[in-house]
Design an enzyme around this catalytic site. Structure first.
Site, short mmCIF file in Angstrom:
data_model
loop_
_atom_site.label_atom_id
_atom_site.label_comp_id
_atom_site.label_asym_id
_atom_site.label_seq_id
_atom_site.Cartn_x
_atom_site.Cartn_y
_atom_site.Cartn_z
N PHE A 1 0.73 -1.04 -0.06
CA PHE A 1 -0.03 -0.10 0.07
C PHE A 1 1.01 1.22 -0.05
O PHE A 1 2.06 1.32 0.49
CB PHE A 1 -0.92 -0.01 1.20
CG PHE A 1 -1.97 1.19 1.15
CD1 PHE A 1 -2.84 1.09 0.22
CD2 PHE A 1 -1.97 2.09 2.40
CE1 PHE A 1 -3.61 2.38 0.28
CE2 PHE A 1 -2.60 3.07 2.33
CZ PHE A 1 -3.70 3.20 1.29
N ASP B 1 6.30 -3.31 8.74
CA ASP B 1 5.11 -3.03 8.41
C ASP B 1 4.26 -4.23 8.56
O ASP B 1 4.46 -4.99 7.80
CB ASP B 1 5.09 -2.26 7.00
CG ASP B 1 3.74 -1.79 6.46
OD1 ASP B 1 2.65 -2.19 7.11
OD2 ASP B 1 3.43 -0.93 5.51
N HIS C 1 -0.75 -5.95 7.60
CA HIS C 1 -1.52 -7.25 7.26
C HIS C 1 -1.39 -8.39 8.25
O HIS C 1 -1.86 -9.57 8.06
CB HIS C 1 -1.12 -7.79 5.95
CG HIS C 1 -1.39 -6.83 4.60
ND1 HIS C 1 -1.17 -7.29 3.54
CD2 HIS C 1 -2.13 -5.65 4.67
CE1 HIS C 1 -1.59 -6.31 2.68
NE2 HIS C 1 -2.28 -5.29 3.20
N GLN D 1 -7.51 -0.46 10.14
CA GLN D 1 -8.50 0.06 9.13
C GLN D 1 -9.43 -1.08 8.89
O GLN D 1 -9.22 -2.10 9.18
CB GLN D 1 -7.67 0.51 7.93
CG GLN D 1 -8.46 0.68 6.67
CD GLN D 1 -8.76 -0.29 5.75
OE1 GLN D 1 -8.11 -1.37 5.84
NE2 GLN D 1 -9.76 -0.11 4.82
N LYS E 1 -8.93 -4.80 7.73
CA LYS E 1 -7.82 -5.42 8.47
C LYS E 1 -8.41 -6.50 9.46
O LYS E 1 -9.51 -6.51 9.90
CB LYS E 1 -6.90 -4.43 9.46
CG LYS E 1 -6.15 -3.35 8.52
CD LYS E 1 -5.23 -4.19 7.34
CE LYS E 1 -4.34 -3.11 6.55
NZ LYS E 1 -5.04 -2.23 5.76
N ARG F 1 3.96 16.38 23.84
CA ARG F 1 4.31 16.26 25.22
C ARG F 1 4.98 15.09 25.85
O ARG F 1 5.15 14.26 25.22
CB ARG F 1 2.91 16.33 26.15
CG ARG F 1 1.82 17.44 25.61
CD ARG F 1 0.41 17.26 26.45
NE ARG F 1 -0.17 18.30 26.15
CZ ARG F 1 -1.45 18.42 25.39
NH1 ARG F 1 -1.70 17.09 24.72
NH2 ARG F 1 -2.14 19.31 24.99
N TYR G 1 0.58 22.34 28.64
CA TYR G 1 1.19 22.98 27.78
C TYR G 1 2.66 23.19 27.35
O TYR G 1 3.29 24.14 26.99
CB TYR G 1 0.64 24.66 27.72
CG TYR G 1 -0.83 24.67 27.48
CD1 TYR G 1 -1.51 24.11 26.33
CD2 TYR G 1 -1.71 24.94 28.50
CE1 TYR G 1 -2.79 24.26 25.98
CE2 TYR G 1 -3.13 25.16 28.47
CZ TYR G 1 -3.81 24.48 27.04
OH TYR G 1 -5.14 24.66 26.93
N ARG H 1 -4.17 10.99 18.52
CA ARG H 1 -4.59 9.92 19.68
C ARG H 1 -5.89 9.28 19.09
O ARG H 1 -6.80 9.89 18.55
CB ARG H 1 -4.84 10.63 20.94
CG ARG H 1 -3.80 11.24 21.64
CD ARG H 1 -4.17 12.06 23.00
NE ARG H 1 -5.05 12.99 22.84
CZ ARG H 1 -4.88 14.23 22.77
NH1 ARG H 1 -3.56 14.67 22.66
NH2 ARG H 1 -6.03 15.11 22.64
#
Length: 409
Positions: free
Chosen positions: A100, A171, A174, A197, A200, A229, A236, A246
């Site tokens: 992909f 990777d 899959h 996704q 999957k 962070r 901050y 996230r």
């Protein structure tokens, strides 16, 4: 007496495969888990991220790693891993062309140069011999893709990486639940990237995660995922150039429920793949991909076989797949082109400053990947591999039926 000819489903005959294969698979456990988060009003992450942290711990334990960092999708998980590995603008990253787009486009996003290396003709995974030949003084990372859920030759790849002081990012988009010599894929390299996704083997519609045993990589990826962070800092305080990548509490509880199904589903897919290999082995013109070297467990995100049109009369691969699909087998020809032929590479639409002018993808040629895309590969989708042995026999019979009809015409 004149023999009665069979009629293919594409021409109005009865389908060989009568089973339907739903995906995703879920029940009231998933519904209830998500409903409880909604009713609680505690949807956010990280200030209300208990479910996210719990899933990360569960997935790391499942993979056999110390750490896991979830994020919005598998593309971002690759980018986080690349950034955490310390790549600099203009560095080279070795990737396969049969995968992909995100495997290569994330390399561009971190201002690095994708170097396309051809695949093994028997497995469609990165060829270690081609990797070694492609390494230069600018090479910093290898991204082996466990394509279709089949383990790459990780002993060879890790040996190359150690000898050349390279990082390895698996990777494993899959490869949920697949194994190489007793180790879960994603746990062998410096980091392992997964996608959640919708297609999957483990899914929450969207989402991703990176696993690692390296504490420094973990801390950097966790920071990049959370707007730069750092643990112990103030809300901050931003130490690194990260963004908000996230996932939500709802995705996390859905994934925790889906994870409970993964082991059983992986075993079923693996066993069905072995059985289907046996069934297809004696069909002229059909060659299942090799399962590679060494002890592996294949999770068959895709079941892939090579198609030889000479054994099917006049049928091109696309015509064959259209007939196989009409017979009820969920299938596809897969990628139409290797990645380096995509316009983004051919036209150098990189939108980054660090790719040298000398990089020219118009001259790249990976013959094995090109043959897979153009003539050879046929994919059967993962949800079909959750069928019964009777379904596997029906898949094989559908292929035989097409061959019989073609030979009679």
């Amino acid at each position: 007496m004149k023999s009665t000819l069979e009629t293919l489903a594409i021409d109005g005959g009865e389908k060989t495969v009568q089973t339907t294969f739903p995906w995703p698979i879920y029940d009231e456990n998933e519904v209830q888990a998500v409903a409880e988060v909604i009713r609680s009003g505690r949807w956010a992450n990280p200030d209300c991220g208990e479910a996210v942290a719990a899933f990360e711990q569960e997935f790391a334990a499942y993979c056999g790693t110390k750490y896991a960092v979830s994020c919005v999708n598998g593309s971002v998980s690759l980018r986080l891993a690349l950034m955490a590995c310390g790549v600099k603008p203009g560095d080279e990253v070795i990737v396969p062309p049969y995968t992909f787009i995100a495997t290569a486009s994330t390399v561009l996003e971190v201002n690095c140069v994708p170097v396309f290396v051809d695949i093994d003709p028997e497995t469609y995974n990165l060829d270690p011999k081609a990797i070694e030949a492609a390494i230069t003084e600018r090479t910093k990372v290898i991204i082996p893709v466990h394509f279709a859920g089949l383990a790459c030759n990780m002993d060879a790849i890790m040996d190359i990486a150690h000898r050349h002081n390279l990082k390895v990012i698996e990777d494993a988009a899959h490869a949920h639940g697949a194994e190489y010599k007793g180790r879960k894929l994603g746990s062998i390299g410096d980091a392992g990237s997964f996608s959640f996704q919708s297609s999957k083997n483990l899914t929450s519609g969207e989402g991703g995660i990176v696993v690692t045993n390296d504490e420094n990589l973990y801390r950097m990826m966790a920071s990049l995922r959370n707007v730069g962070r750092m643990e112990g800092g103030q809300w901050y305080d931003h130490f690194n150039p990260g963004c908000n990548y996230r996932i939500t509490q709802m995705q996390a509880v859905l994934l925790s429920q889906q994870l409970k199904r993964l082991e059983e589903q992986t075993v079923l897919r693996n066993n069905n793949g072995l059985y289907l290999n046996e069934l297809l082995a004696d069909i002229d013109g059909i060659t299942p991909l090799s399962r590679g070297d060494g002890e592996i467990r294949h999770c068959y995100h895709l079941y892939i076989f090579k198609y030889d049109s000479s054994a099917f009369g006049p049928l091109s691969r696309s015509e064959f797949v259209a007939r196989l699909s009409a017979e009820g087998v969920p299938c596809s020809t897969g990628y139409p082109h290797p990645l380096y032929t995509q316009p983004v590479f051919q036209n150098r639409n990189f939108m980054c400053y660090a790719i040298p002018e000398s990089v020219d993808y118009t001259s790249v040629h990976c013959p094995i990947a090109e043959r897979a895309c153009r003539d050879e590969a046929v994919w059967i989708f993962q949800h079909a591999m959750l069928g019964s042995r009777e379904d596997m026999r029906a898949f094989a019979e559908a292929i035989r039926k097409i061959q019989r009809v073609v030979s009679q015409s």
